[in-house]
Write a protein that holds these residues in place. Structure first.
Motif, mmCIF file in Angstrom:
data_model
loop_
_atom_site.group_PDB
_atom_site.id
_atom_site.type_symbol
_atom_site.label_atom_id
_atom_site.label_comp_id
_atom_site.label_asym_id
_atom_site.label_seq_id
_atom_site.Cartn_x
_atom_site.Cartn_y
_atom_site.Cartn_z
ATOM 1 N N PRO A 28 0.812 -1.222 0.000
ATOM 2 C CA PRO A 28 0.000 0.000 0.000
ATOM 3 C C PRO A 28 0.846 1.274 0.000
ATOM 4 C CG PRO A 28 -0.878 -1.570 1.575
ATOM 5 C CD PRO A 28 0.454 -2.096 1.137
ATOM 6 N N LEU A 29 2.010 1.241 0.657
ATOM 7 C CA LEU A 29 2.891 2.417 0.676
ATOM 8 C C LEU A 29 3.341 2.773 -0.733
ATOM 9 C CD1 LEU A 29 4.589 4.339 2.653
ATOM 10 C CD2 LEU A 29 6.458 2.747 2.218
ATOM 11 N N VAL A 30 3.761 1.772 -1.492
ATOM 12 C CA VAL A 30 4.204 2.011 -2.868
ATOM 13 C C VAL A 30 3.040 2.469 -3.736
ATOM 14 C CG1 VAL A 30 5.156 0.924 -4.928
ATOM 15 C CG2 VAL A 30 6.131 0.398 -2.689
ATOM 16 N N LEU A 31 1.887 1.821 -3.582
ATOM 17 C CA LEU A 31 0.710 2.229 -4.360
ATOM 18 C C LEU A 31 0.316 3.664 -4.032
ATOM 19 C CD1 LEU A 31 -1.523 -0.992 -4.159
ATOM 20 C CD2 LEU A 31 -0.237 -0.144 -6.130
ATOM 21 N N GLY A 32 0.391 4.015 -2.741
ATOM 22 C CA GLY A 32 0.059 5.376 -2.345
ATOM 23 C C GLY A 32 1.012 6.396 -2.945
#
Length: 340
Positions: A28-32
């Motif tokens: 999720p961090l990378v997607l965010g």
């Protein structure tokens, strides 16, 4: 009667994220960061969308800290404080001292295009969310409670201390207190009514993906690119070195045996450390010329350490026979070596 077909998993998203060390936060961090860099207006339409996907990080992390606190009883608070102290010493104080010592030798310009400001900001803090995600799977309540160290090393406080900024004394102590109040309240509630421990037990798996995405939206991939090879290299070097210090603390001081590999998961740089160079530069003009480059290098280090640290921690745990899923009391629930 439940229809089995209705509950059939079409795409095993959750299981896939859990198979990656720290994946529940990392993905999720990378997607965010991708959405925040290329489609931020989509998150600024207001109401619940903006509240959840852009602005929720601090509130959800605070909830996770509160939930962690409910599992700390008077009987276990000593071990928790010991773990937090070792984590703060080995992840922040020792690495920061070494960087400052290097600065006294080579000057604030640093080495190989990486200023002392950038080096210090990369090594003196840790990604508390990733630590909670990783220890939530492989650690117990002592490890999760050690998050308190992240509450202290988070932000520019330690960087300003070690750089000797004259305005340090003006930093209100209430900021440090505010960082640990949710944890202390959680401890109080959990000791007064143990039922809250059960109510809040699933909190990590619920909130981590959401606050990770929200944190990611604040990482501009343009800054990561501008940080280039130097920022990536700093992250690749800092993750195992600072993680090794924590590992040794776990092994030699805390005597955690096969679980000592958890220490490598602390070898990260917190997402909000990206703002620290600008804060330090504003407080002390001596560092102003280094702010732009340092910010880009720290941004790159945030992402690379988020990948390297949990991967290395999982590898060491597997090698030493500690890659097991445990509950808050350390009881083994699942052997990852067997499953994987």
């Amino acid at each position: 009667m439940t229809n089995p077909a209705a509950d059939r998993t079409i795409v095993p998203i959750y299981d896939f994220m859990n198979r990656l060390p720290g994946g529940l936060m990392l993905i999720p961090l990378v997607l965010g960061s991708i959405v925040g860099t290329f489609a931020m207006p989509a998150l600024e339409i207001g109401s619940f969308t903006t509240a959840l996907f852009r602005d929720s990080a601090l509130a959800l992390i605070a909830l996770l800290i509160f939930a962690t606190g409910t599992h700390i009883t008077a009987k276990t608070s000593g071990p928790v404080l010991a773990h937090a102290g070792v984590l703060l010493l080995t992840k922040s104080l020792i690495p920061a001292t070494l960087v400052v010592a290097l600065g006294l030798v080579v000057g604030v310009d640093g080495v190989a295009g990486v200023s002392i400001l950038a080096l210090l900001v990369v090594v003196d803090n840790s990604n508390g969310g990733l630590w909670l995600a990783f220890t939530g799977r492989y650690g117990d309540k002592r490890d999760r409670g050690a998050y308190m160290a992240s509450a202290i090393n988070d932000g520019p406080f330690l960087s300003m201390v070690f750089l000797g900024v004259s305005g340090l004394a003006s930093i209100p102590g209430t900021l440090l207190l505010a960082a640990v109040v949710p944890f202390l309240l959680g401890m109080l509630v959990g000791n007064l009514d143990p039922k809250f421990r059960e109510v809040l037990r699933p909190t990590p798996s619920i909130v981590i993906p959401f606050f990770a995405f929200a944190l990611g939206t604040g990482i501009d991939l343009g800054n990561v690119v501008r940080g280039g090879a130097s920022g990536l290299l700093v992250g690749v070097i800092a993750a195992p070195i600072t993680g090794l210090f924590v590992y040794l603390g776990y092994k030699l001081i805390l005597r955690r045996g096969a679980k000592s590999g958890i220490g490598f998961a602390a070898g990260t740089t917190a997402g909000n450390a990206i703002a620290t160079p600008a804060i330090v530069g504003a407080a002390d003009p001596t560092f102003a010329p280094y702010v732009e480059t340092a910010t880009a290098q720290v941004a790159a280090a945030v992402l690379v350490t988020a990948v390297v640290a949990p991967t290395l921690a999982a590898w060491v745990l597997r090698r030493e026979g500690g890659l097991t899923v445990v509950d808050e009391d350390g009881v083994v629930l699942e052997d990852e070596d067997v499953r994987l």
